[in-house]
Design an enzyme around this catalytic site. Structure first.
Site, PDB file in Angstrom:
ATOM      1  N   ASP A  95     -24.170 -21.528  -9.224  1.00 27.26           N
ATOM      2  CA  ASP A  95     -23.911 -21.783 -10.688  1.00 27.26           C
ATOM      3  C   ASP A  95     -25.551 -21.796 -11.467  1.00 27.26           C
ATOM      4  OD1 ASP A  95     -23.745 -22.198 -13.506  1.00 27.26           O
ATOM      5  OD2 ASP A  95     -21.579 -23.283 -12.810  1.00 27.26           O
ATOM      6  N   ASP A 117     -20.781 -13.522 -19.562  1.00 27.48           N
ATOM      7  CA  ASP A 117     -19.602 -14.127 -19.725  1.00 27.48           C
ATOM      8  C   ASP A 117     -19.662 -14.519 -21.381  1.00 27.48           C
ATOM      9  OD1 ASP A 117     -18.342 -13.188 -17.548  1.00 27.48           O
ATOM     10  OD2 ASP A 117     -18.292 -14.927 -16.634  1.00 27.48           O
ATOM     11  N   TYR A 194     -20.720  -3.085 -15.677  1.00 23.07           N
ATOM     12  CA  TYR A 194     -19.911  -3.357 -16.992  1.00 23.07           C
ATOM     13  C   TYR A 194     -20.499  -2.328 -18.102  1.00 23.07           C
ATOM     14  CZ  TYR A 194     -16.898  -7.201 -15.746  1.00 23.07           C
ATOM     15  OH  TYR A 194     -16.044  -8.263 -15.163  1.00 23.07           O
TER      16      TYR A 194
HETATM   17  N1  SAM Z   1     -23.815  -8.017 -14.435  1.00 24.09           N
HETATM   18  C1  SAM Z   1     -22.670  -7.542 -14.159  1.00 24.09           C
HETATM   19  C2  SAM Z   1     -22.632  -6.207 -14.755  1.00 24.09           C
HETATM   20  O1  SAM Z   1     -23.123  -6.141 -15.855  1.00 24.09           O
HETATM   21  O2  SAM Z   1     -21.697  -5.327 -14.362  1.00 24.09           O
HETATM   22  C3  SAM Z   1     -21.436  -8.357 -14.102  1.00 24.09           C
HETATM   23  C4  SAM Z   1     -21.153  -8.815 -15.428  1.00 24.09           C
HETATM   24  S1  SAM Z   1     -19.826  -9.888 -15.423  1.00 24.09           S
HETATM   25  C5  SAM Z   1     -18.956  -9.932 -16.968  1.00 24.09           C
HETATM   26  C6  SAM Z   1     -20.355 -11.646 -15.403  1.00 24.09           C
HETATM   27  C7  SAM Z   1     -20.762 -12.269 -14.043  1.00 24.09           C
HETATM   28  O3  SAM Z   1     -21.515 -13.380 -14.313  1.00 24.09           O
HETATM   29  C8  SAM Z   1     -19.378 -12.589 -13.341  1.00 24.09           C
HETATM   30  O4  SAM Z   1     -19.621 -11.944 -11.814  1.00 24.09           O
HETATM   31  C9  SAM Z   1     -19.706 -14.112 -13.144  1.00 24.09           C
HETATM   32  O5  SAM Z   1     -18.932 -14.765 -12.020  1.00 24.09           O
HETATM   33  C10 SAM Z   1     -21.079 -14.312 -13.178  1.00 24.09           C
HETATM   34  N2  SAM Z   1     -21.495 -15.530 -13.958  1.00 24.09           N
HETATM   35  C11 SAM Z   1     -20.853 -16.338 -15.120  1.00 24.09           C
HETATM   36  N3  SAM Z   1     -21.557 -17.349 -15.230  1.00 24.09           N
HETATM   37  C12 SAM Z   1     -22.303 -17.571 -14.171  1.00 24.09           C
HETATM   38  C13 SAM Z   1     -23.181 -18.634 -13.881  1.00 24.09           C
HETATM   39  N4  SAM Z   1     -23.288 -19.799 -14.913  1.00 24.09           N
HETATM   40  N5  SAM Z   1     -23.849 -18.618 -12.834  1.00 24.09           N
HETATM   41  C14 SAM Z   1     -23.758 -17.628 -12.089  1.00 24.09           C
HETATM   42  N6  SAM Z   1     -23.002 -16.636 -12.154  1.00 24.09           N
HETATM   43  C15 SAM Z   1     -22.489 -16.528 -13.297  1.00 24.09           C
END
Ligand code: SAM
Length: 213
Positions: A95, A117, A194
């Site tokens: 995290d 997110d 994305y």
């Molecule tokens: N960056 C990629 C893209 O643009 O295709 C993935 C986007 S996806 C919506 C967001 C990713 O961030 C998810 O895989 C989620 O698990 C990860 N994520 C969200 N909060 C996080 C955190 N606090 N620490 C690490 N990863 C996180």
């Protein structure tokens, strides 16, 4: 969300040579793992790793670390690395809240946030990766001249991210609300998973590049 429950993903990650594990996962050890003094760029919330792996292929003289919270998502990145190994990429499952515990102050040269997110409820604002709480953490690990780049199609999240800059002591060097129609900023743009998905639907992509005031 189904993906988050793939059985065995934690075991596969624990055995993967592409992932930084304990005891290396601490301050002062991470950069040494690459065996060179190249700059270190990180993507926080990398998902399945498309962006970071394509970046690493194009820039073999830069070291990249992809950080992802969920094992089942990281597993997909590991599977991709097995198809085309890149010596300048490593992954961390964690995290990002704990990021200052593993990187030394000023150790990182660039931070990417891609399609973070949105956490739409006000009470969850602190969990948003471009929030002032996270900017404070990035301020510590990013070197003084370092920049942070953020892309999203979520206009509310982007507006929030812009408002967070000043109170956190950052300033925008570049801002666009329609990256894909900006020929200068599109030069060298690497599409994330994305970004491909949402731009195909016609959503404009917002981007900022920021540094410390
Ligand atoms: N960056 C990629 C893209 O643009 O295709 C993935 C986007 S996806 C919506 C967001 C990713 O961030 C998810 O895989 C989620 O698990 C990860 N994520 C969200 N909060 C996080 C955190 N606090 N620490 C690490 N990863 C996180």
């Amino acid at each position: 969300m189904r993906l988050r429950n793939i059985s065995g993903s934690r075991e596969i990650i624990a055995a993967s040579e592409y992932v930084i594990h304990e005891p290396e996962l601490k301050k002062g050890t991470i950069k040494k793992l690459f065996g060179n003094n190249n700059p270190l760029y990180i993507e926080i919330g990398m998902g399945k790793g498309k962006f970071i792996m394509e970046s690493a292929k194009l820039h073999p003289d830069i070291n990249y670390i992809g950080i992802e919270k969920y094992s089942s998502v990281l597993l997909r990145a590991i599977q991709k690395m097995e198809e085309r190994e890149l010596p300048n990429v490593k992954f961390i499952r964690m995290d990002a809240e704990d990021i200052t515990e593993i990187f030394e102050d000023g150790e990182v040269d660039k931070i990417y946030l891609n399609f973070s997110d949105p956490w739409p409820k006000d009470r969850h604002a602190k969990r948003r990766l471009p929030s002032r709480e996270f900017l404070k953490r990035y301020d510590r690990i990013l070197n003084k001249e370092g920049k942070l780049e953020f892309k999203t199609d979520n206009r509310e999240l982007f507006d929030f991210a812009l408002e967070e800059l000043e109170p956190a002591g950052w300033e925008a060097e570049t801002v666009t609300f329609d990256l894909h129609h900006d020929p200068t900023l599109m030069e060298g743009n690497i599409m994330t998973e994305y970004e491909e998905k949402f731009s195909a639907k016609g959503n404009p992509i917002c981007k900022y590049i920021i540094n410390r005031q």
